[in-house]
Design a protein around this motif. Structure first.
Motif, short mmCIF file in Angstrom:
data_model
loop_
_atom_site.label_atom_id
_atom_site.label_comp_id
_atom_site.label_asym_id
_atom_site.label_seq_id
_atom_site.Cartn_x
_atom_site.Cartn_y
_atom_site.Cartn_z
N ARG A 303 -13.57 -23.70 -14.41
CA ARG A 303 -13.57 -24.93 -15.51
C ARG A 303 -13.19 -24.38 -16.91
O ARG A 303 -12.25 -24.96 -17.29
N ARG A 306 -9.16 -24.31 -16.86
CA ARG A 306 -8.21 -25.31 -16.64
C ARG A 306 -7.36 -25.92 -17.58
O ARG A 306 -6.22 -26.20 -17.25
N SER A 307 -7.95 -25.76 -18.76
CA SER A 307 -6.85 -26.29 -19.91
C SER A 307 -5.97 -25.42 -20.34
O SER A 307 -4.84 -25.74 -21.00
#
Length: 310
Positions: A303, A306-307
């Motif tokens: 997580r 992911r960006s």
């Protein structure tokens, strides 16, 4: 020389995710990025990342307080996760989801009061992490002899799990022995040996009969690569597990041979290409790819990363 190039081969979805995670972490945070154990069991990959500024450690006290640490594809125990929190480390978890599945199964069976028989190799990073989820409830077996020596207090509360990178045949023999001794033993609805391990083994089993020799690209500490070498050698033909062409010699082969080339799930395609180039240069080899099964599996990045993905 004729080359049979096995497909599928090389990086699996879990290794792709872990390698991309470390690449993105280096880009986003800059070196050094600390990695708990080798990101994957491949010396070429580890050496490449070390050159880029990754620092591979075997103990979290080697990581400066407050730094970023990435957990490898093989997974870690709850004690390691807690130790990272205690040292205020920014942990990025690149554990393969198929390994996480085994961890969750171990937790579930342990909470239900089961003794868990874990089929795996002692000392392997994945096994250490899995056993750490419920050390009081898990017993490790490596072969059928271990099963014969096994003593449990309640046979009605017994389950087995497997390391994800085992030989399908070896695991099958151990499971058969477990079921002979303990007919009521439980197991997860879906087996634990990962799709990529099975597919690469299936390809070698299907294609080795056509070959005079087998080359497996992979490192000596790669469990799934070792299994491919063993499977190739089971045909009674020379089977070599090598990191790349630097480990090969011309006198290992003859000009008119048919050679099967494959790669373990942690071996990059670049070393496959380098090996094929070496065979072409030394033996005027021609290459034919034979695909046994298609793979279209993809695992999401951790997580926190992911960006950052393009």
């Amino acid at each position: 020389m004729k080359i049979i190039l096995a497909a599928p081969r090389g990086f699996c979805a879990g290794v792709n995710m872990a390698v991309e995670s470390l690449e993105l972490s280096l880009q986003a945070f800059g070196p050094p990025v600390y990695v708990y154990h080798e990101i994957v069991h491949n010396q070429f990959v580890v050496r490449t990342f070390r050159d880029k500024g990754a620092v591979f450690v075997n103990h979290l006290d080697e990581v400066p307080t407050g730094s970023t640490v990435l957990f490898s594809a093989h997974g870690v125990s709850p004690a390691i996760r807690q130790a990272a929190k205690d040292r205020d480390l920014q942990a990025i978890d690149a554990t393969c989801p198929l390994v996480t599945k085994v961890h969750l199964e171990a937790i579930k069976y342990a909470k239900a009061g089961y003794t868990i028989v874990l089929i795996g190799h002692e000392g392997h990073d994945e096994v250490i992490g899995t056993m750490g989820e419920a050390p009081e409830a898990i017993v490790l077996v490596e072969d059928e002899a271990d099963v014969d020596r096994l003593e449990v207090s309640d046979e009605s509360k017994l389950a087995f799990l497997t390391q994800t990178t085992l030989s399908v045949d070896d695991a099958g023999r151990i499971i058969s022995r477990l079921r002979e001794r303990f007919p009521s033993i439980q197991h997860p609805p879906k087996e634990d040996i990962c799709y990529a391990t099975q597919n690469r083994q299936e390809a070698v089993a299907a294609l080795a009969k056509q070959a005079d020799a087998i080359i497996v690209l992979g490192s000596q500490n790669s469990s799934n690569s070792q299994r491919l070498r063993e499977l190739g050698g089971a045909e009674g033909k020379p089977a070599y597990l090598v990191d790349g062409p630097e480990d090969l010699r011309a006198d290992m082969f003859q000009q008119d041979m048919t050679v099967l080339v494959t790669a373990g799930a942690s071996a990059p395609e670049l070393v496959v290409k380098q090996t094929l180039d070496w065979l072409e240069e030394n033996f005027q080899a021609t290459i034919q790819t034979q695909t046994i099964r298609e793979e279209n599996v993809h695992f999401p990045l951790p997580r926190p990363l992911r960006s950052l993905a393009k």
